[in-house]
Design a protein around this motif. Sequence first.
Motif, PDB file in Angstrom:
ATOM      1  N   ARG A 148       0.843  -1.213   0.000  1.00  0.00           N
ATOM      2  CA  ARG A 148       0.000   0.000   0.000  1.00  0.00           C
ATOM      3  C   ARG A 148       0.870   1.252   0.000  1.00  0.00           C
ATOM      4  O   ARG A 148       0.583   2.228  -0.717  1.00  0.00           O
ATOM      5  CB  ARG A 148      -0.931   0.001   1.205  1.00  0.00           C
ATOM      6  N   GLN A 149       1.925   1.239   0.799  1.00  0.00           N
ATOM      7  CA  GLN A 149       2.817   2.400   0.834  1.00  0.00           C
ATOM      8  C   GLN A 149       3.474   2.620  -0.525  1.00  0.00           C
ATOM      9  O   GLN A 149       3.637   3.768  -0.968  1.00  0.00           O
ATOM     10  CB  GLN A 149       3.890   2.203   1.925  1.00  0.00           C
ATOM     11  N   ARG A 150       3.833   1.544  -1.204  1.00  0.00           N
ATOM     12  CA  ARG A 150       4.444   1.666  -2.544  1.00  0.00           C
ATOM     13  C   ARG A 150       3.420   2.229  -3.537  1.00  0.00           C
ATOM     14  O   ARG A 150       3.771   3.046  -4.402  1.00  0.00           O
ATOM     15  CB  ARG A 150       4.953   0.308  -3.001  1.00  0.00           C
ATOM     16  N   ALA A 151       2.155   1.809  -3.415  1.00  0.00           N
ATOM     17  CA  ALA A 151       1.114   2.332  -4.312  1.00  0.00           C
ATOM     18  C   ALA A 151       0.882   3.814  -4.036  1.00  0.00           C
ATOM     19  O   ALA A 151       0.738   4.624  -4.977  1.00  0.00           O
ATOM     20  CB  ALA A 151      -0.176   1.548  -4.130  1.00  0.00           C
ATOM     21  N   LEU A 152       0.832   4.187  -2.756  1.00  0.00           N
ATOM     22  CA  LEU A 152       0.616   5.593  -2.407  1.00  0.00           C
ATOM     23  C   LEU A 152       1.793   6.461  -2.852  1.00  0.00           C
ATOM     24  O   LEU A 152       1.627   7.658  -3.136  1.00  0.00           O
ATOM     25  CB  LEU A 152       0.418   5.736  -0.895  1.00  0.00           C
ATOM     26  N   ALA A 153       2.983   5.837  -2.921  1.00  0.00           N
ATOM     27  CA  ALA A 153       4.173   6.585  -3.341  1.00  0.00           C
ATOM     28  C   ALA A 153       4.223   6.774  -4.854  1.00  0.00           C
ATOM     29  O   ALA A 153       5.128   7.460  -5.359  1.00  0.00           O
ATOM     30  CB  ALA A 153       5.434   5.869  -2.860  1.00  0.00           C
TER      31      ALA A 153
END
Length: 639
Positions: A148-153
Amino acid sequence: MIVHGFAYGQKKEGASTAAVPLFSIKGLPVYTDEFIYLYKKNHLQPNDFTDEKINEYLNLFINFKLKIAEARNRGLDTTRAFVKEFNTYKEELKKPYRAGTDDLDRLTKEAYDRLTQEVKVAHLLIMAKPDAAPSDTLTAYRKISDLRQRALAGQPFETLAKENSEDPSAKLNNGNLGYFTALQMVYPFEDAAYKTKVGEISSIVRTRFGYHIIKVLDRRAARGEVEVSHILLRTGKGNEAKIKNTIFEIYDQLKGGRSWDELCNEFSEDTSTKGTGGKLRPFGIGALASVPEFEQVAFSLKEPGAISDPFQSAVGWHIIRLEKKIPVPSYKETEASLKRRVARDERLTISKENSLEKRKKELGFTEEKEVRTNVISLADSTLTKGKWHYAGGGAIQDQTLFTRHAEKTYTRDFFQWVAANETSSSLSPSAYMRQLYDRFVEEKINEMEEKKLLSENPDYKMLLNEYREGILLFEIMEKEVWNKASQDSIGQQKYYSDHPDKFKAGNRVEAKIFATTDKAFREEIKKRIAAGDTLTEADLKKFKSVTHFKKYEAKESQIIDQINWVPGLHDAEVNQTYYLAEISRLIPPGNLTFEEARAKVISEYQDSLEKEWLIRLRQKYPVKINKKGKKIVITELKK
């Protein structure tokens, strides 16, 4: 005689009239307030409230209670079948009380609002079973959190899904699930999809499949449902080229004017629909997720009667004809059926689970967590085989597991419950013990809520007892009256012979009746018969119905009552249906044969058996009427 609407005789809290015994059956009292409540419920006309009718109902009510007393005496309320059926009714009755009407209404309205919209999403799944070990659950959560953090980034969601999602379809669709609407996905997934804005990524969502993150790609007004007919040629037989040529030949013939139904019946390989023009049940967006091409083409057709070009799906080659488009109905039109769906859906279960802590608080529930942990640790492999029992020392059995208000539940209570309810399980021993513990806690919470429901809701209490005694009445009547009367052919014959005056008939005719909604067709048939023609099998099939020759008395048939009773052909009309009645002969008054009278014989024999049985019941269970209670009943009902 069966008396409907009777509930078991118990005091009803909050009644306007003080509860006084009306009568007793072998010492067990039945109260005035129950009788008054039921009499008013079952008698709605002003002229029902007379001494004569009240006394008549009282006699029926006593007979009903005698039958219930006998059913209880035989233990019919303790059988496995009774308990299962009664508990099913009880759970349905509880739903509006336990879930809360406001909660059910809110979830129903929420579902309807979502049904008016379609949402398109992509998702990424990391699997985690509901009973996964804590370490495995934590590993899955950390993995989905990192993704999720990679997608938000800013990393492309589609790439992340294709490379990391544990949903097997993601390798083909990059996690794209297309459009769906309410009640098509598991509720936590649906809830997150509808609460996330277009273009955004949801919080981490836990479902029974594992952990998800969702990207909302689009949202649009719902397109309702479509009803279509189709012609299907299946592929996968190694002759794809031939099948493709055939479907286009069918399409050319349709364009050339050949009948859809004829071509469907000749070529379609959907055996369940080819004989009915290929018509399918109406469906909405997402209902045919396994064949998205079919859904897309069906919704793309604009006008009823429009025919699609041939197209291919994973199933084969199709041609679709649009029958009609069905818009989303209004909330008022769908509320009742939608509420039933919501009551069965997991969203209500989840809502109840979310309110469990609140319910515990209201009931003063406190748990001894250390004792609970110790109890869970006692699980071993015998538990998952359904053979576990506590064989240790006595000290732990006397420990308090939890408390509800001042009522304590001990570990020994749980151990006994496990021994009675365990079955073989594929879960790990500790996971299964936790599951059993949660069920045990909920059962105890429900028991206390049941007591509260009974004390605070007299209508629930009355309905519950009506269901209980309704089941018992059916069981005892079936054993004592219905089965005996219907299966005792010797008894039927004897009753028929002993009561010849009950089975007589007046003047009768033997007639055959033809019915049609086409008046012109009836007139044509009349002329043909008058000219000496014999009706063919094809002629008979054109009638709406044709009865066999049957004997009729006056007032037994509207058609027969309209015509002159002389042999020959007669016509009649009832409710825009046109009839021909062929009278073959007149039959003078006389006794009915046993076969002619059999239905009436069985009915009369049932009544006879019931009366004899009630005499025995009154001898077995003495009835004592309380004069004061009866006076109260009559005074109250005649107000």
